[in-house]
Design a protein around this motif. Structure first.
Motif, PDB file in Angstrom:
ATOM      1  N   LEU A  64       0.876  -1.174   0.000  1.00 52.42           N
ATOM      2  CA  LEU A  64       0.000   0.000   0.000  1.00 52.42           C
ATOM      3  C   LEU A  64       0.906   1.215   0.000  1.00 52.42           C
ATOM      4  O   LEU A  64       1.755   1.372   0.880  1.00 52.42           O
ATOM      5  CB  LEU A  64      -0.891   0.018   1.245  1.00 52.42           C
ATOM      6  N   VAL A  65       0.746   2.086  -1.000  1.00 55.81           N
ATOM      7  CA  VAL A  65       1.536   3.316  -1.045  1.00 55.81           C
ATOM      8  C   VAL A  65       0.585   4.496  -0.990  1.00 55.81           C
ATOM      9  O   VAL A  65      -0.526   4.437  -1.515  1.00 55.81           O
ATOM     10  CB  VAL A  65       2.433   3.394  -2.300  1.00 55.81           C
ATOM     11  N   THR A  66       1.010   5.565  -0.313  1.00 56.26           N
ATOM     12  CA  THR A  66       0.151   6.725  -0.116  1.00 56.26           C
ATOM     13  C   THR A  66       0.853   7.986  -0.595  1.00 56.26           C
ATOM     14  O   THR A  66       2.087   8.094  -0.535  1.00 56.26           O
ATOM     15  CB  THR A  66      -0.241   6.878   1.365  1.00 56.26           C
ATOM     16  N   LEU A  67       0.050   8.927  -1.054  1.00 57.30           N
ATOM     17  CA  LEU A  67       0.583  10.212  -1.504  1.00 57.30           C
ATOM     18  C   LEU A  67      -0.465  11.281  -1.254  1.00 57.30           C
ATOM     19  O   LEU A  67      -1.628  11.121  -1.619  1.00 57.30           O
ATOM     20  CB  LEU A  67       0.927  10.160  -2.997  1.00 57.30           C
ATOM     21  N   ASN A  68      -0.041  12.371  -0.617  1.00 59.86           N
ATOM     22  CA  ASN A  68      -0.915  13.521  -0.413  1.00 59.86           C
ATOM     23  C   ASN A  68      -0.691  14.485  -1.565  1.00 59.86           C
ATOM     24  O   ASN A  68       0.418  14.985  -1.770  1.00 59.86           O
ATOM     25  CB  ASN A  68      -0.613  14.193   0.929  1.00 59.86           C
ATOM     26  N   CYS A  69      -1.750  14.754  -2.312  1.00 62.54           N
ATOM     27  CA  CYS A  69      -1.631  15.573  -3.524  1.00 62.54           C
ATOM     28  C   CYS A  69      -1.630  17.070  -3.237  1.00 62.54           C
ATOM     29  O   CYS A  69      -1.342  17.873  -4.130  1.00 62.54           O
ATOM     30  CB  CYS A  69      -2.788  15.252  -4.477  1.00 62.54           C
ATOM     31  N   ALA A  70      -1.972  17.458  -2.018  1.00 61.64           N
ATOM     32  CA  ALA A  70      -2.094  18.880  -1.693  1.00 61.64           C
ATOM     33  C   ALA A  70      -0.742  19.563  -1.702  1.00 61.64           C
ATOM     34  O   ALA A  70       0.225  19.081  -1.111  1.00 61.64           O
ATOM     35  CB  ALA A  70      -2.762  19.051  -0.336  1.00 61.64           C
ATOM     36  N   SER A 102       5.463   1.031  -7.754  1.00 59.25           N
ATOM     37  CA  SER A 102       5.976   0.489  -6.500  1.00 59.25           C
ATOM     38  C   SER A 102       4.956  -0.367  -5.765  1.00 59.25           C
ATOM     39  O   SER A 102       5.271  -0.909  -4.713  1.00 59.25           O
ATOM     40  CB  SER A 102       6.415   1.636  -5.577  1.00 59.25           C
ATOM     41  N   ALA A 103       3.754  -0.466  -6.312  1.00 54.52           N
ATOM     42  CA  ALA A 103       2.701  -1.225  -5.642  1.00 54.52           C
ATOM     43  C   ALA A 103       2.060  -2.239  -6.586  1.00 54.52           C
ATOM     44  O   ALA A 103       0.841  -2.260  -6.744  1.00 54.52           O
ATOM     45  CB  ALA A 103       1.636  -0.283  -5.096  1.00 54.52           C
ATOM     46  N   PRO A 104       2.870  -3.104  -7.220  1.00 48.92           N
ATOM     47  CA  PRO A 104       2.267  -4.069  -8.141  1.00 48.92           C
ATOM     48  C   PRO A 104       1.256  -4.964  -7.435  1.00 48.92           C
ATOM     49  O   PRO A 104       1.534  -5.525  -6.377  1.00 48.92           O
ATOM     50  CB  PRO A 104       3.475  -4.874  -8.644  1.00 48.92           C
ATOM     51  N   ASN A 105       0.059  -5.015  -8.012  1.00 50.82           N
ATOM     52  CA  ASN A 105      -1.054  -5.806  -7.452  1.00 50.82           C
ATOM     53  C   ASN A 105      -1.494  -5.308  -6.072  1.00 50.82           C
ATOM     54  O   ASN A 105      -2.200  -6.019  -5.353  1.00 50.82           O
ATOM     55  CB  ASN A 105      -0.688  -7.292  -7.373  1.00 50.82           C
ATOM     56  N   GLY A 106      -1.050  -4.104  -5.709  1.00 48.53           N
ATOM     57  CA  GLY A 106      -1.394  -3.546  -4.411  1.00 48.53           C
ATOM     58  C   GLY A 106      -2.392  -2.409  -4.522  1.00 48.53           C
ATOM     59  O   GLY A 106      -3.237  -2.380  -5.414  1.00 48.53           O
ATOM     60  N   THR A 107      -2.267  -1.455  -3.602  1.00 52.19           N
ATOM     61  CA  THR A 107      -3.212  -0.345  -3.493  1.00 52.19           C
ATOM     62  C   THR A 107      -2.453   0.965  -3.474  1.00 52.19           C
ATOM     63  O   THR A 107      -1.413   1.082  -2.814  1.00 52.19           O
ATOM     64  CB  THR A 107      -4.047  -0.469  -2.198  1.00 52.19           C
ATOM     65  N   ARG A 140       7.391   6.945 -24.804  1.00 51.93           N
ATOM     66  CA  ARG A 140       6.324   5.951 -24.898  1.00 51.93           C
ATOM     67  C   ARG A 140       6.085   5.348 -23.514  1.00 51.93           C
ATOM     68  O   ARG A 140       6.857   5.565 -22.592  1.00 51.93           O
ATOM     69  CB  ARG A 140       6.682   4.847 -25.900  1.00 51.93           C
ATOM     70  N   SER A 141       5.012   4.582 -23.409  1.00 52.82           N
ATOM     71  CA  SER A 141       4.683   3.980 -22.116  1.00 52.82           C
ATOM     72  C   SER A 141       5.764   2.989 -21.704  1.00 52.82           C
ATOM     73  O   SER A 141       6.370   2.315 -22.541  1.00 52.82           O
ATOM     74  CB  SER A 141       3.323   3.291 -22.172  1.00 52.82           C
ATOM     75  N   HIS A 142       5.990   2.921 -20.423  1.00 52.73           N
ATOM     76  CA  HIS A 142       7.063   2.088 -19.868  1.00 52.73           C
ATOM     77  C   HIS A 142       6.545   0.692 -19.514  1.00 52.73           C
ATOM     78  O   HIS A 142       7.207  -0.312 -19.774  1.00 52.73           O
ATOM     79  CB  HIS A 142       7.629   2.782 -18.628  1.00 52.73           C
ATOM     80  N   THR A 143       5.382   0.632 -18.908  1.00 51.17           N
ATOM     81  CA  THR A 143       4.822  -0.650 -18.488  1.00 51.17           C
ATOM     82  C   THR A 143       3.351  -0.451 -18.168  1.00 51.17           C
ATOM     83  O   THR A 143       2.834   0.669 -18.189  1.00 51.17           O
ATOM     84  CB  THR A 143       5.572  -1.180 -17.246  1.00 51.17           C
ATOM     85  N   ARG A 144       2.673  -1.528 -17.854  1.00 53.32           N
ATOM     86  CA  ARG A 144       1.294  -1.482 -17.362  1.00 53.32           C
ATOM     87  C   ARG A 144       1.295  -1.994 -15.928  1.00 53.32           C
ATOM     88  O   ARG A 144       2.065  -2.897 -15.582  1.00 53.32           O
ATOM     89  CB  ARG A 144       0.364  -2.354 -18.222  1.00 53.32           C
ATOM     90  N   VAL A 145       0.462  -1.428 -15.098  1.00 55.29           N
ATOM     91  CA  VAL A 145       0.403  -1.867 -13.715  1.00 55.29           C
ATOM     92  C   VAL A 145      -1.030  -2.200 -13.332  1.00 55.29           C
ATOM     93  O   VAL A 145      -1.985  -1.664 -13.887  1.00 55.29           O
ATOM     94  CB  VAL A 145       0.963  -0.804 -12.740  1.00 55.29           C
ATOM     95  N   ASN A 146      -1.132  -3.106 -12.379  1.00 52.91           N
ATOM     96  CA  ASN A 146      -2.429  -3.507 -11.841  1.00 52.91           C
ATOM     97  C   ASN A 146      -2.471  -3.076 -10.380  1.00 52.91           C
ATOM     98  O   ASN A 146      -1.854  -3.703  -9.522  1.00 52.91           O
ATOM     99  CB  ASN A 146      -2.606  -5.023 -11.976  1.00 52.91           C
ATOM    100  N   VAL A 147      -3.145  -1.980 -10.120  1.00 56.90           N
ATOM    101  CA  VAL A 147      -3.275  -1.480  -8.755  1.00 56.90           C
ATOM    102  C   VAL A 147      -4.727  -1.107  -8.489  1.00 56.90           C
ATOM    103  O   VAL A 147      -5.485  -0.832  -9.409  1.00 56.90           O
ATOM    104  CB  VAL A 147      -2.384  -0.235  -8.491  1.00 56.90           C
ATOM    105  N   ARG A 148      -5.075  -1.142  -7.214  1.00 56.70           N
ATOM    106  CA  ARG A 148      -6.372  -0.611  -6.808  1.00 56.70           C
ATOM    107  C   ARG A 148      -6.173   0.830  -6.361  1.00 56.70           C
ATOM    108  O   ARG A 148      -5.240   1.132  -5.616  1.00 56.70           O
ATOM    109  CB  ARG A 148      -6.965  -1.418  -5.653  1.00 56.70           C
ATOM    110  N   LEU A 149      -7.078   1.704  -6.788  1.00 55.79           N
ATOM    111  CA  LEU A 149      -6.948   3.110  -6.447  1.00 55.79           C
ATOM    112  C   LEU A 149      -8.013   3.506  -5.431  1.00 55.79           C
ATOM    113  O   LEU A 149      -9.203   3.284  -5.628  1.00 55.79           O
ATOM    114  CB  LEU A 149      -7.089   3.975  -7.699  1.00 55.79           C
TER     115      LEU A 149
END
Length: 273
Positions: A64-70, A102-107, A140-149
């Motif tokens: 689980l990775v977190t980021l505050n956008c403010a 940094s959160a493959p298959n994570g959140t 160009r795109s680097h990769t595809r990721v599967n994360v829950r947002l």
């Protein structure tokens, strides 16, 4: 040597109908993999709810990775989310993956998403549509990721949409499951439980004997409006633990701003204002 105090455990504390409803909605969200939008005032515990959804869901074993956008400028926010390639801007001395990688298959939890610029909203929307990561400076795109947002905001996104500050199509993408956390003043029956919990926690942290709160002090804490919600309550309780050093907490031990605010509220009530 004594063991260090534990961090507060991640759980909802309360017995109000509002907390019971939130707990049930949280369980439903955890059972799915849908995007979640958490709304509520500053300090109500939006990140706690996001962590509980992650911990109780099928992605719990992934990061689980977190980021505050403010307050983050577009370039820094985009770099934090998507990464950058070496030489893409001053100071980019090496390739750097973003949080989404940094959160493959994570959140991924984005707090204060309502503070994103309209440009970054477009960038996030493009990612949600494709799942592709294009680092800053890449052609160009680097990769595809599967994360829950999971996203959160203390803003009125409907008003932001009406004013043109937030994209309606992004709102519909994010608002699949909506969890609303009520402010502390709307669930006063939870205040004694929260006060007791944090008294014990900060007592352990500061190596202070367990203490109790007098009835008139607790009445004042329950009457206070808590504009900063649980974040403010934690600060007040820690201050009282340090001030009383294990002695019973009396009304006179409460912070002056709390006492003054409660007195003003009582005066308004007597005057019928």
């Amino acid at each position: 040597m004594s063991a260090p105090a534990r961090h507060p455990e991640v759980r909802l504390i309360g017995r109000s109908d509002a907390i019971r409803t939130l707990e049930a909605d949280l369980e439903c969200a955890a059972r799915s993999d849908a995007k979640v939008l958490v709304t509520g005032e500053t300090g109500v515990g939006k990140e706690v709810v996001a962590r509980l959804i992650h911990q109780r869901g099928v992605r719990a074993s992934a990061p689980l990775v977190t980021l505050n956008c403010a307050g983050l400028p577009d370039s820094l926010l985009e770099s934090e989310l998507f990464g950058h390639v070496r030489g893409s801007f001053t100071g980019a001395y090496r390739d750097k993956p973003g949080l989404l990688e940094s959160a493959p298959n994570g959140t991924v939890f984005l707090d204060e998403v309502g503070e994103m610029s309209t440009r970054m909203q477009v960038v996030l929307l493009r990612f949600l549509e494709s799942g592709e990561i294009q680092r800053i400076g890449a052609d160009r795109s680097h990769t595809r990721v599967n994360v829950r947002l999971i996203t959160a905001t203390n803003s009125d996104l409907q008003a932001a949409i009406a004013s043109g500050a937030f994209r309606e199509d992004l709102y519909f993408r994010l608002n699949v499951i909506r969890l609303i956390i009520p402010p502390l003043r709307e669930r006063t029956e939870d205040i004694p439980l929260l006060v007791t919990y944090y008294l014990n926690y900060y007592g352990r942290q500061h190596k202070v004997a367990p203490t109790e709160v007098s009835s008139d002090a607790m009445d004042a804490l329950m009457a206070y409006r808590w504009p900063g919600n649980i974040r403010e309550l934690k600060n007040v309780v820690e201050r009282m633990v340090l001030k009383t050093s294990g002695q019973a907490i009396r009304h006179s031990d409460l912070p002056s701003d709390v006492v003054r605010s409660v007195a003003v509220q009582a005066a308004h009530a007597v005057n019928g204002n």
